[in-house]
Design a protein around this motif. Structure first.
Motif, mmCIF file in Angstrom:
data_model
loop_
_atom_site.group_PDB
_atom_site.id
_atom_site.type_symbol
_atom_site.label_atom_id
_atom_site.label_comp_id
_atom_site.label_asym_id
_atom_site.label_seq_id
_atom_site.Cartn_x
_atom_site.Cartn_y
_atom_site.Cartn_z
ATOM 1 N N SER A 110 12.760 49.442 20.080
ATOM 2 C CA SER A 110 13.154 49.158 21.472
ATOM 3 C C SER A 110 13.390 50.782 21.979
ATOM 4 C CB SER A 110 14.623 48.702 21.819
ATOM 5 O OG SER A 110 15.918 49.586 20.860
ATOM 6 N N HIS A 167 6.704 50.518 30.377
ATOM 7 C CA HIS A 167 7.531 49.306 31.101
ATOM 8 C C HIS A 167 7.180 48.071 30.596
ATOM 9 C CE1 HIS A 167 9.832 52.007 33.528
ATOM 10 N NE2 HIS A 167 8.708 52.677 34.003
ATOM 11 N N TRP A 168 5.815 47.765 30.551
ATOM 12 C CA TRP A 168 5.039 46.420 29.808
ATOM 13 C C TRP A 168 5.631 46.303 28.579
ATOM 14 C CZ3 TRP A 168 1.746 45.325 25.938
ATOM 15 C CH2 TRP A 168 1.248 44.009 25.872
ATOM 16 N N ALA A 199 8.385 47.306 27.350
ATOM 17 C CA ALA A 199 9.922 47.064 27.044
ATOM 18 C C ALA A 199 10.098 45.688 26.944
ATOM 19 C CB ALA A 199 10.548 47.989 28.319
ATOM 20 N N ARG A 200 9.294 44.793 27.413
ATOM 21 C CA ARG A 200 9.690 43.380 27.331
ATOM 22 C C ARG A 200 9.758 42.893 25.760
ATOM 23 N NH1 ARG A 200 6.151 42.465 32.400
ATOM 24 N NH2 ARG A 200 7.466 43.228 34.046
ATOM 25 N N GLY A 201 10.618 42.006 25.350
ATOM 26 C CA GLY A 201 10.411 41.165 23.865
ATOM 27 C C GLY A 201 10.175 42.373 22.885
ATOM 28 N N ARG A 202 9.286 41.692 22.037
ATOM 29 C CA ARG A 202 9.043 42.692 21.030
ATOM 30 C C ARG A 202 7.769 43.328 21.006
ATOM 31 N NH1 ARG A 202 12.213 41.167 16.457
ATOM 32 N NH2 ARG A 202 10.396 41.780 14.971
ATOM 33 N N ARG A 203 7.239 43.524 22.250
ATOM 34 C CA ARG A 203 5.776 44.305 22.431
ATOM 35 C C ARG A 203 5.898 45.680 21.862
ATOM 36 N NH1 ARG A 203 4.869 42.556 28.730
ATOM 37 N NH2 ARG A 203 4.360 40.318 28.392
#
Length: 199
Positions: free
Chosen positions: A95, A170-171, A173-177
């Protein structure tokens, strides 16, 4: 320096600077995890460290390293160990908050010193010194041409990769990306370490 030689230098600089390696991978990962401002210390450190390496190679360090296999092996072992350690740290960061908590941090001096254990940096420095600098009567003038060109390419390539990483931030930052991105970047570092071990 004749135009043909200068053009060949630009082609080599482009190919070596913009292809993925430890520096560009770390620039991308640092910017994706911690933002472009935090990555800039490393982005600036790469050309500074690489320029020092080039100057030392031109002064004779390169010939000494080539002539002393134990020294070559020591540099290679340090480089491989450091890349594997960075890959492990990077693979643990899932994260942005973990990245901001300094799990992933490579400072200016670490970036400078990385150039001295980076086999790709050594190969490029030795190639340029042997092909464009040494053995010519105008050696100081050639060095004065080569150095700023390589500084610009080292900064430009790492800044480009860092900017790409920052755009993805920013992309990711979502989920487990971010975790999978970091593991992908870590895998590139591990593959680089294996390449260094085999070369």
């Amino acid at each position: 320096m004749p135009l043909v030689e200068f053009t060949a230098l630009l082609v080599l600089a482009t190919a070596m600077s913009f292809t993925p390696g430890p520096n560009t991978t770390l620039s991308t990962a640092l910017a994706a995890n911690r933002g472009l401002p935090a990555a800039m210390r490393f982005v600036v450190a790469v050309p500074v460290g690489w320029s020092l390496l080039l100057l030392l190679c031109a002064a004779g360090l390169g010939a000494m390293v080539v002539a002393m296999p134990p020294l070559r092996w020591a540099i290679k072992a340090l480089g491989i160990g450091y890349l594997l350690w960075l890959a492990w740290r990077l693979a643990q960061s899932a994260s942005l908050s973990e990245a901001d908590a300094s799990r992933l941090s490579v400072g200016f001096w670490q970036g400078v010193l990385l150039q001295f254990v980076n086999i790709k940096a050594w190969l490029l420095a030795l190639t340029i010194v042997a092909g464009w600098v040494l053995g010519h009567e105008d050696m100081p003038m050639r060095l004065a041409v080569v150095l700023p060109v390589m500084l610009a390419f080292a900064f430009g390539s790492n800044f480009t990769y860092a900017a790409l990483g920052a755009l993805l931030r920013h992309w990711l930052a979502r989920g487990r990306r971010l975790l999978w991105f970091n593991r992908g970047m870590a895998a590139i570092l591990v593959l680089t370490a294996f390449w260094m071990a085999a070369s």
